[in-house]
Structure formats: C-alpha cells, structure tokens
Design an enzyme around this catalytic site. Sequence first.
Site, PDB file in Angstrom:
ATOM      1  N   LYS A 195       0.862  -1.186   0.000  1.00 43.34           N
ATOM      2  CA  LYS A 195       0.000   0.000   0.000  1.00 43.34           C
ATOM      3  C   LYS A 195       0.898   1.235   0.000  1.00 43.34           C
ATOM      4  O   LYS A 195       1.822   1.341   0.826  1.00 43.34           O
ATOM      5  CB  LYS A 195      -0.867  -0.032   1.259  1.00 43.34           C
ATOM      6  CG  LYS A 195      -2.200   0.672   1.139  1.00 43.34           C
ATOM      7  CD  LYS A 195      -3.053   0.331   2.366  1.00 43.34           C
ATOM      8  CE  LYS A 195      -4.321   1.119   2.431  1.00 43.34           C
ATOM      9  NZ  LYS A 195      -5.002   0.956   3.712  1.00 43.34           N
TER      10      LYS A 195
HETATM   11  O1  G3P Z   1      -7.677   1.971   5.709  1.00 40.56           O
HETATM   12  C1  G3P Z   1      -8.116   3.045   4.952  1.00 40.56           C
HETATM   13  C2  G3P Z   1      -9.441   3.606   5.394  1.00 40.56           C
HETATM   14  O2  G3P Z   1     -10.425   2.615   5.290  1.00 40.56           O
HETATM   15  C3  G3P Z   1      -9.420   4.332   6.687  1.00 40.56           C
HETATM   16  O3  G3P Z   1     -10.700   4.661   7.125  1.00 40.56           O
HETATM   17  O4  G3P Z   1     -12.205   5.267   8.984  1.00 40.56           O
HETATM   18  O5  G3P Z   1      -9.762   5.853   9.137  1.00 40.56           O
HETATM   19  O6  G3P Z   1     -11.280   7.065   7.555  1.00 40.56           O
HETATM   20  P1  G3P Z   1     -10.998   5.775   8.249  1.00 40.56           P
END
Ligand code: G3P
Length: 218
Positions: A83
């Site tokens: 990633k």
């Molecule tokens: O892992 C990437 C993403 O899904 C993160 O989500 O909830 O931290 O905005 P969030």
Amino acid sequence: MKFFVDTAEINEIRELAATGLLDGVTTNPSLIAKSGRRILDVIAEICEVVSGPVSAEVAATEHGQMMKEAAVLRKIAPNVAIKVPLTVDGLKTCHALAQEGVMVNVTLCFSAAQALLAAKAGAAFISPFIGRLDDIGQDGMGLIADIVQIYANYPNIKTEVLAASIRHPIHLIEAAKMGADVATIPPGVIKQLYNHPLTDKGLAGFLKDWAGTGQSIV
Ligand code: G3P
C-alpha cells in the site's frame, strides 16, 4: 463485490475468516499502531489466515525508501499487496512494483484525477476514502461513482475500485450499487450488516410457535 476487512486485529480477522465472507484485509499505519504490535508479525499472522490480498502500507515518503520497505513487506507472503500513498513518490513506487508483478494498493485517494493517475501507474487497487470526504462536507459516494464511471470507459484499466473509509452499511450498499469492485469494511460495520429488527422479531415468533408444537427435528 469483494469484502475486505479494515483492521490489524488478528482475532477479529480469524472470526470473520471463519464466516467465509472475507476476501482480503487492509491495514494502515494507524491500525498497526492501534494493534500495539510489530507490522511484520501482524502481516505474517494475517497472511496465515487469509489467502486473498493483505494490504501492508509503507511508512516511507521517498521512492527509494518505499522500494526498500516494499521489498521487506512483499517477502512476508505472496498475497501481500503493497500500500502506497497517492503522492508522486507513491505513484513512482506503484509503477515500479507493478512492473515486477506486485499488487499495489494506492491509498489516500480523494479525487477522480488521482484515481486516473493510480490506474496509469498500474495499481491493482485504488482506495478512495468515502467517510473522510463526507467529514469535510464533500461527496464521498460521488467520488466512487466518478471513478467507477471513468474506469469503465477504458477496458484496458485493470485497477479495482476499493471503497475505503466506510463508516456505515449505507456507504457499502451505495458503493455496491455503483459497481465498486471491493469494499474494505471496519469489523463493527460488518457486524451491523447482519442486523435487522424484523429478522430478530421474526425469529422470536418462529421459535415461540415451534416450541408450541412440541416437535424436535433431530
Ligand atoms: O484503511 C483506509 C481507510 O479505510 C481508513 O478509514 O475510517 O480511518 O477514515 P478511516
């Protein structure tokens, strides 16, 4: 639609893998920090449980360093997807790794233009963040729709749209309606997907009526 879980907690991953619903896992530096464990141990353990793509994010911001970190991470298991952030260095790294046949998940995507760049760089996955756009009053779902539409115009684009930053079941359902290839979902939201009050009510009614028959199937 493929379901990935967005967590670095191995017990949650084991539990979900046992349901047969899990197609992959995504992690990020914040989720690794939350686990309190070493990234190499966590990713190795996840790859023992899940055969689909397991995203492990580089922490470097410079291309050469990203490549060095990617070399370590990809050695863990063949299903590790590297990633990288959607930066110039991230896209250079994506391009170089894709040339070597490595799956790359380009993350922190907040515009359709960025998603086009990731596709051109050979990303296996593009991760547009729905919830974080909604948080600042922008249209997270609209971004998914735009990317799905743009990619569909170019059959040579093989990049899969991985809806990320999902906060509730409606984000998931809307992304599925739009044709996103994958959703990475926090464990709490996956649990919400099972629930409906009419299911609980209906089951309670069936059990009550069944008890009244005095029968047993086995
Ligand atoms: O892992 C990437 C993403 O899904 C993160 O989500 O909830 O931290 O905005 P969030």
